[in-house]
Design an enzyme around this catalytic site. Sequence first.
Site: not given
Length: 754
Positions: A34-35, A222-223, A270, A620
Amino acid sequence: MNLNLLEGLNAQQVAAVTDRGPALLIVAGAGSGKTKVLTHRIAHLLANKEAWPSQILAITFTNKAANEMKERVHSLLGNVADGMWIKTFHSACLQILRREASRLGHDSNFSVYDTGDTKALIKRLIRESGSDIEGLKPQTVAARISNAKNELKDADDFYSLIDSSNPKDRAIAEIFSQYQAALRKNNAFDFDDLIAETVYLFRSFPDIAAQYQRRFRHILIDEYQDTNHAQYSLIRELTKPIADLHNEPDPNTGELAGPSAITVVGDSDQSIYAFRGADMRNIAEFAKDFPGSKTILLEQNYRSTQNILSAANAVISKNFDRPEKNLWSDAGDGEKIVSFTGLDERGEAAYIVDQIQDLRKQGTAYRDMAVLYRTNALSPSLEAELKSQRVPYMVIGGLKFYERKEIKDALAYLTAIANPRNDEAVRRILNEPSRGIGEKTELKIAELARRDESSFRQALLKTDSLSLGPKLTAALNSFSNLLNDLDAMSVETKIADVLSAALNLSGYRANLEDSRDPQDEARLDNLDALIGQVSEYQRQYPEATIAEYLADIALAAAADEIDDDSGSISLMTLHTAKGLEYDVIFLVGLEQGTLPHVRSFDEPGGVAEERRLLYVGMTRAKQKLYLSSALQRTLFGSTTAFLPSSFLGDIPIELIQSEGATRASAGTITGGYRGMAPSASPPKARTEIAGAITQVRDNGSLQLEIGDRIQHLDYGQGVVTELRGEGARQVAQVNFDSGATKSLVVKIAPIEKL
């Protein structure tokens, strides 16, 4: 079109980079790049001259993520990227408020109170108001105030919503009002104010809102699943259409501005910050909020092996109310997931540290491994074992560098210089180092300030009127003169030099140097480290003011502490680990009542959020994942037996390699690690049901009727008294023999029909 910006992207990523609709939702699974998509989308806009850098606002949740995004765009386009706003919510609002502070009755050099400052102020207000007799704790009051502000409720709103017959609620409402008055008097905002006051600014002054709406033509968030009501409201204010939008010339080009576009990236799987007010509906209802929006799904994972992803997919798939998504990888199956059961927390810690040492010998660096846990209470046994084996580690989110007393004292000197109205800072250093000024004298000065409606520092100039005696008056005058001298010095002197002068002229450094306390040597080292950090900050931002430096420190998040070059194991909570990745992850404490946490059983949606928390932790890991539990733990002086987390039963057995102790039958524990025996026998009440229920199953085929007796993994036996709903949403009300009454979702509850 710059084709290089699309090279190496998969089809979904290309679509996300090139879409030019008014609203775009990118559902980005863990590790799906995504980044990269966000940075390439920004670079694509700039390279094709569809936007100027100053027209782009990109919002992230941590400074670490914002800096990474800036660096990536810069590496793609060079200095063309300068001028963009790539910031956290708080830092973006901070910059807006600095410019517009006068509209809200603040000076532009206002202070930003971090959580420590907030709790210290609330603690004083509790003491002064006598509310401590109600048993109020600063942390509890701070949380209630924070929750209200995140819902855009002020002190008056809060008072109108409380139970006025409840003395604790009335006391909190009064402290809320006093707290806000103190912030205003001190020319300060707290964290939550930064966003709430910016929303208030936009709603109260449409001309200011229109200015920022016209400026930011492309807004990227983002998020998005982690946004709370205040953050959501801020975004809505920035993306509101303006009546004259198409007739206003672009401030950079002189051309007529087209409609702005919003891009949000998120993943409801998430969403783990409900306790901070995060609302999953913000992402679920994006299409409703922005008609004509488009959704693009990113499912290919570039971080983890397929075994790790298959296990994580299996865990999260049991949350029945989620949009369908299935992460996959072309990196191969990889190693199986290791599931270890220790006899107790000592055995668990010993196993984990031995595995760390073995992996280190095989070439995995300490910095590429992390230990994650649900609560900080699980870290002491791990830390003890790491110390005994001399493994370097750092606890992320523990006592931070900037929370140490000597650092807070040093920064209070800078705060008193940057913002003379900040009473809390001045009062903190009034007797640091000791000047013989006690609490009674401090309270007399505070009363003088209240009487004259002045700041504490202004009241210091009038202490002659208090008849305190020549020695005390001289000490107060000397302190006041010191601050005045530092004020004058700060006009043309570097921040680090001002800080050094404050520590030297005040006698603070000499006091530590003369001390025989061995800890004071470490405190001196910390102060030197602070001066070094200030120097580095000013090297990067040569025009920054003291107030700007202090604000940047206050906004640092726990994840920002991580030093990627450090040769240390990272220990942190699952919440802190969000957005990070490591070659090897050790996820500890997977017991029923720990993860999922016992508090989640009584909260609507609580177990579903705990499942998402485990999913975040598992994803992670890049190459190897360990899931560990203990048959019993000693926490807070009490030894308790535990059953394995119900979530472990969701992972297909073919993905697991099991090691460690087992519970052969009720009350009988076999196996272990390094021959370690349990520190105490498991309490009988927990072990009696171990043979009956070992994990939570998918109870989709379980047929219950009113009057049936059931066995629950945690609550014991009970009788079904009511059934409502059907299928996956069927809920049973159960009266347990213990006297408790619970409403349980039948499909996922850890129950068995008797």
